[in-house]
Design a protein around this motif. Structure first.
Motif, PDB file in Angstrom:
ATOM      1  N   TYR A 144      36.835  63.174  27.649  1.00  0.00           N
ATOM      2  CA  TYR A 144      35.727  62.234  27.834  1.00  0.00           C
ATOM      3  C   TYR A 144      35.338  62.178  29.318  1.00  0.00           C
ATOM      4  O   TYR A 144      34.153  62.227  29.665  1.00  0.00           O
ATOM      5  CB  TYR A 144      36.128  60.839  27.341  1.00  0.00           C
ATOM      6  N   GLY A 145      36.344  62.079  30.193  1.00  0.00           N
ATOM      7  CA  GLY A 145      36.067  62.025  31.634  1.00  0.00           C
ATOM      8  C   GLY A 145      35.390  63.280  32.132  1.00  0.00           C
ATOM      9  O   GLY A 145      34.463  63.223  32.946  1.00  0.00           O
ATOM     10  N   PHE A 146      35.840  64.425  31.628  1.00  0.00           N
ATOM     11  CA  PHE A 146      35.268  65.711  32.032  1.00  0.00           C
ATOM     12  C   PHE A 146      33.795  65.811  31.647  1.00  0.00           C
ATOM     13  O   PHE A 146      32.929  66.127  32.475  1.00  0.00           O
ATOM     14  CB  PHE A 146      36.073  66.850  31.393  1.00  0.00           C
ATOM     15  N   GLY A 184      47.581  71.885  30.418  1.00  0.00           N
ATOM     16  CA  GLY A 184      47.196  70.664  29.723  1.00  0.00           C
ATOM     17  C   GLY A 184      45.777  70.234  30.026  1.00  0.00           C
ATOM     18  O   GLY A 184      45.027  69.836  29.125  1.00  0.00           O
ATOM     19  N   ALA A 185      45.376  70.313  31.304  1.00  0.00           N
ATOM     20  CA  ALA A 185      44.010  69.920  31.677  1.00  0.00           C
ATOM     21  C   ALA A 185      42.999  70.847  31.017  1.00  0.00           C
ATOM     22  O   ALA A 185      41.952  70.398  30.531  1.00  0.00           O
ATOM     23  CB  ALA A 185      43.854  69.949  33.194  1.00  0.00           C
ATOM     24  N   ALA A 186      43.313  72.139  30.974  1.00  0.00           N
ATOM     25  CA  ALA A 186      42.407  73.103  30.344  1.00  0.00           C
ATOM     26  C   ALA A 186      42.228  72.807  28.860  1.00  0.00           C
ATOM     27  O   ALA A 186      41.127  72.939  28.321  1.00  0.00           O
ATOM     28  CB  ALA A 186      42.935  74.524  30.532  1.00  0.00           C
ATOM     29  N   ARG A 187      43.288  72.385  28.194  1.00  0.00           N
ATOM     30  CA  ARG A 187      43.187  72.084  26.760  1.00  0.00           C
ATOM     31  C   ARG A 187      42.213  70.925  26.520  1.00  0.00           C
ATOM     32  O   ARG A 187      41.438  70.941  25.564  1.00  0.00           O
ATOM     33  CB  ARG A 187      44.570  71.759  26.183  1.00  0.00           C
ATOM     34  N   SER A 188      42.233  69.929  27.410  1.00  0.00           N
ATOM     35  CA  SER A 188      41.281  68.812  27.307  1.00  0.00           C
ATOM     36  C   SER A 188      39.854  69.315  27.485  1.00  0.00           C
ATOM     37  O   SER A 188      38.934  68.907  26.758  1.00  0.00           O
ATOM     38  CB  SER A 188      41.574  67.755  28.373  1.00  0.00           C
ATOM     39  N   VAL A 189      39.676  70.202  28.461  1.00  0.00           N
ATOM     40  CA  VAL A 189      38.351  70.769  28.748  1.00  0.00           C
ATOM     41  C   VAL A 189      37.857  71.589  27.560  1.00  0.00           C
ATOM     42  O   VAL A 189      36.705  71.465  27.131  1.00  0.00           O
ATOM     43  CB  VAL A 189      38.409  71.618  30.033  1.00  0.00           C
ATOM     44  N   GLY A 200      35.391  67.481  41.137  1.00  0.00           N
ATOM     45  CA  GLY A 200      36.322  66.988  40.123  1.00  0.00           C
ATOM     46  C   GLY A 200      36.645  65.511  40.192  1.00  0.00           C
ATOM     47  O   GLY A 200      37.319  64.986  39.289  1.00  0.00           O
ATOM     48  N   LEU A 201      36.180  64.814  41.238  1.00  0.00           N
ATOM     49  CA  LEU A 201      36.562  63.405  41.369  1.00  0.00           C
ATOM     50  C   LEU A 201      36.008  62.566  40.223  1.00  0.00           C
ATOM     51  O   LEU A 201      36.680  61.655  39.726  1.00  0.00           O
ATOM     52  CB  LEU A 201      36.086  62.845  42.718  1.00  0.00           C
ATOM     53  N   GLY A 202      34.793  62.879  39.793  1.00  0.00           N
ATOM     54  CA  GLY A 202      34.174  62.096  38.722  1.00  0.00           C
ATOM     55  C   GLY A 202      34.980  62.110  37.435  1.00  0.00           C
ATOM     56  O   GLY A 202      34.997  61.122  36.687  1.00  0.00           O
ATOM     57  N   MET A 203      35.661  63.214  37.143  1.00  0.00           N
ATOM     58  CA  MET A 203      36.489  63.268  35.935  1.00  0.00           C
ATOM     59  C   MET A 203      37.599  62.229  36.018  1.00  0.00           C
ATOM     60  O   MET A 203      37.870  61.517  35.046  1.00  0.00           O
ATOM     61  CB  MET A 203      37.068  64.669  35.754  1.00  0.00           C
ATOM     62  N   ALA A 239      39.293  57.078  33.462  1.00  0.00           N
ATOM     63  CA  ALA A 239      39.979  55.792  33.614  1.00  0.00           C
ATOM     64  C   ALA A 239      39.264  54.651  32.908  1.00  0.00           C
ATOM     65  O   ALA A 239      39.871  53.636  32.573  1.00  0.00           O
ATOM     66  CB  ALA A 239      40.113  55.462  35.102  1.00  0.00           C
ATOM     67  N   ALA A 240      37.951  54.800  32.682  1.00  0.00           N
ATOM     68  CA  ALA A 240      37.150  53.678  32.180  1.00  0.00           C
ATOM     69  C   ALA A 240      37.561  53.191  30.783  1.00  0.00           C
ATOM     70  O   ALA A 240      37.671  51.977  30.569  1.00  0.00           O
ATOM     71  CB  ALA A 240      35.668  54.043  32.216  1.00  0.00           C
ATOM     72  N   PRO A 241      37.802  54.073  29.798  1.00  0.00           N
ATOM     73  CA  PRO A 241      38.177  53.561  28.471  1.00  0.00           C
ATOM     74  C   PRO A 241      39.470  52.756  28.492  1.00  0.00           C
ATOM     75  O   PRO A 241      39.569  51.715  27.832  1.00  0.00           O
ATOM     76  CB  PRO A 241      38.324  54.829  27.627  1.00  0.00           C
ATOM     77  N   GLY A 242      40.475  53.205  29.255  1.00  0.00           N
ATOM     78  CA  GLY A 242      41.737  52.475  29.344  1.00  0.00           C
ATOM     79  C   GLY A 242      41.542  51.109  29.972  1.00  0.00           C
ATOM     80  O   GLY A 242      42.055  50.099  29.478  1.00  0.00           O
ATOM     81  N   PHE A 243      40.767  51.070  31.070  1.00  0.00           N
ATOM     82  CA  PHE A 243      40.515  49.793  31.751  1.00  0.00           C
ATOM     83  C   PHE A 243      39.877  48.800  30.782  1.00  0.00           C
ATOM     84  O   PHE A 243      40.262  47.622  30.726  1.00  0.00           O
ATOM     85  CB  PHE A 243      39.617  50.016  32.966  1.00  0.00           C
ATOM     86  N   GLU A 244      38.911  49.278  30.010  1.00  0.00           N
ATOM     87  CA  GLU A 244      38.225  48.388  29.071  1.00  0.00           C
ATOM     88  C   GLU A 244      39.188  47.849  28.015  1.00  0.00           C
ATOM     89  O   GLU A 244      39.153  46.654  27.668  1.00  0.00           O
ATOM     90  CB  GLU A 244      37.069  49.130  28.388  1.00  0.00           C
ATOM     91  N   ARG A 245      40.062  48.692  27.526  1.00  0.00           N
ATOM     92  CA  ARG A 245      41.002  48.266  26.490  1.00  0.00           C
ATOM     93  C   ARG A 245      42.011  47.259  27.032  1.00  0.00           C
ATOM     94  O   ARG A 245      42.393  46.317  26.345  1.00  0.00           O
ATOM     95  CB  ARG A 245      41.732  49.490  25.917  1.00  0.00           C
ATOM     96  N   TRP A 246      42.464  47.481  28.277  1.00  0.00           N
ATOM     97  CA  TRP A 246      43.506  46.610  28.841  1.00  0.00           C
ATOM     98  C   TRP A 246      42.958  45.293  29.371  1.00  0.00           C
ATOM     99  O   TRP A 246      43.575  44.257  29.215  1.00  0.00           O
ATOM    100  CB  TRP A 246      44.235  47.329  29.981  1.00  0.00           C
TER     101      TRP A 246
END
Length: 285
Positions: A118-120, A145-150, A254-257, A262-269
């Motif tokens: 999602y971040g990517f 692992g990062a490549a698998r997300s991409v 890559g900073l934006g990723m 981080a945004a979905p986790g922040f919203e949930r917590w």
């Protein structure tokens, strides 16, 4: 209402705590990121770095909810191991084989998700708004692992072909086995060839990061107008991105990723959907 919504957020009497867990963890920028959001929105809560040795991971995760933690981010080397400990694993975390976001539910269960893809994608669409995933092949350098997300997120976005090259070919073959016929493997020695005609190019390795070896890949086949991104964000403009820009490509750092994942986790917590903007970038940098 989904299970996630029902079980996100702390009991009203408790100040919610969250953390990033890894080994080591002192380098993480996540505390600055979440701390900025907490201050910006005036929310009660805290986000702290927690160093956890691999042997202690299961014990730490079981006790964190009792200490007031409502969730955690997970980084190296724990992103795969948490899948065996979590009670609920989302389909995307299971497919990727790693989790980066945990929710400690009120019923005591640990919910594991992966928001890296999602971040990517959100980083790409925000910073290259004309990007058309279906316009041509995507080329991914790396198969960790990062490549698998991409890979998962690019295929979901509709790329017609996904080319991949990795120094250890067996990891690329595992991705093809897991993600199917659209994945085409290139030998590492021929990695430059997979850029020919590609409209999306991603460095999903740590090569080019400060303190790591450079990414030595011939870029002659890069087409002008291709969208080129690097998951590395130290430095923000890697040599790979600088050269791609010189060749007429649209580049996305890559900073934006990191910020968007981080945004979905922040919203949930913490119960508030945060914004990713220039102010946040400066706070994290």
């Amino acid at each position: 209402m989904s299970d996630e919504q029902q079980n996100s957020g702390p009991p009203p009497s408790q100040i919610p705590l969250s953390a990033v867990i890894g080994w080591p963890i002192a380098h993480s920028r996540s505390p600055a990121l979440h701390g900025h959001w907490l201050a910006r929105y005036g929310l009660p809560g805290a986000y702290v770095p927690v160093p956890v040795r691999p042997d202690d991971l299961a014990r730490v995760l079981k006790v964190m909810p009792k200490m007031g933690f409502v969730g955690a981010n997970v980084t190296i080397p724990h992103k795969e191991a948490v899948l065996k400990i979590a009670d609920i694993v989302t389909d995307r975390a299971s497919l990727i084989g790693a989790a980066n976001t945990l929710i400690f539910r009120e019923d005591g269960q640990i919910h594991a998700d992966n928001t890296d893809g999602y971040g990517f994608i959100t980083n790409l669409t925000q910073n290259a708004p004309d990007w058309q995933p279906a316009a041509g092949a995507a080329a991914v350098i790396g198969a960790g692992g990062a490549a698998r997300s991409v890979v998962a997120s690019l295929l979901e976005s509709g790329v017609p072909e996904l080319r991949i090259a990795n120094r250890t070919r067996i990891r690329a073959e595992q991705i093809k086995a897991d993600f199917g016929a659209k994945v085409v493997i290139y030998d590492w020695a021929q990695a430059g060839n997979m850029l020919e005609g590609a409209t999306t190019v991603v460095n999903a390795t740590s090569m080019g990061m400060l303190g790591h070896q450079p990414l030595k890949l011939p870029l002659d086949a890069l087409r002008p107008g291709a969208v080129v991104t690097d998951l590395v964000y130290t430095p923000l403009m890697t040599e790979f991105l600088t050269e791609a820009l010189r060749r007429g490509c649209k580049v996305v750092d890559g900073l934006g990723m990191l910020l968007h994942q981080a945004a979905p986790g922040f919203e949930r917590w913490f119960g508030h959907r945060p914004e990713v903007d220039a102010e946040l970038r400066q706070a994290v940098l």
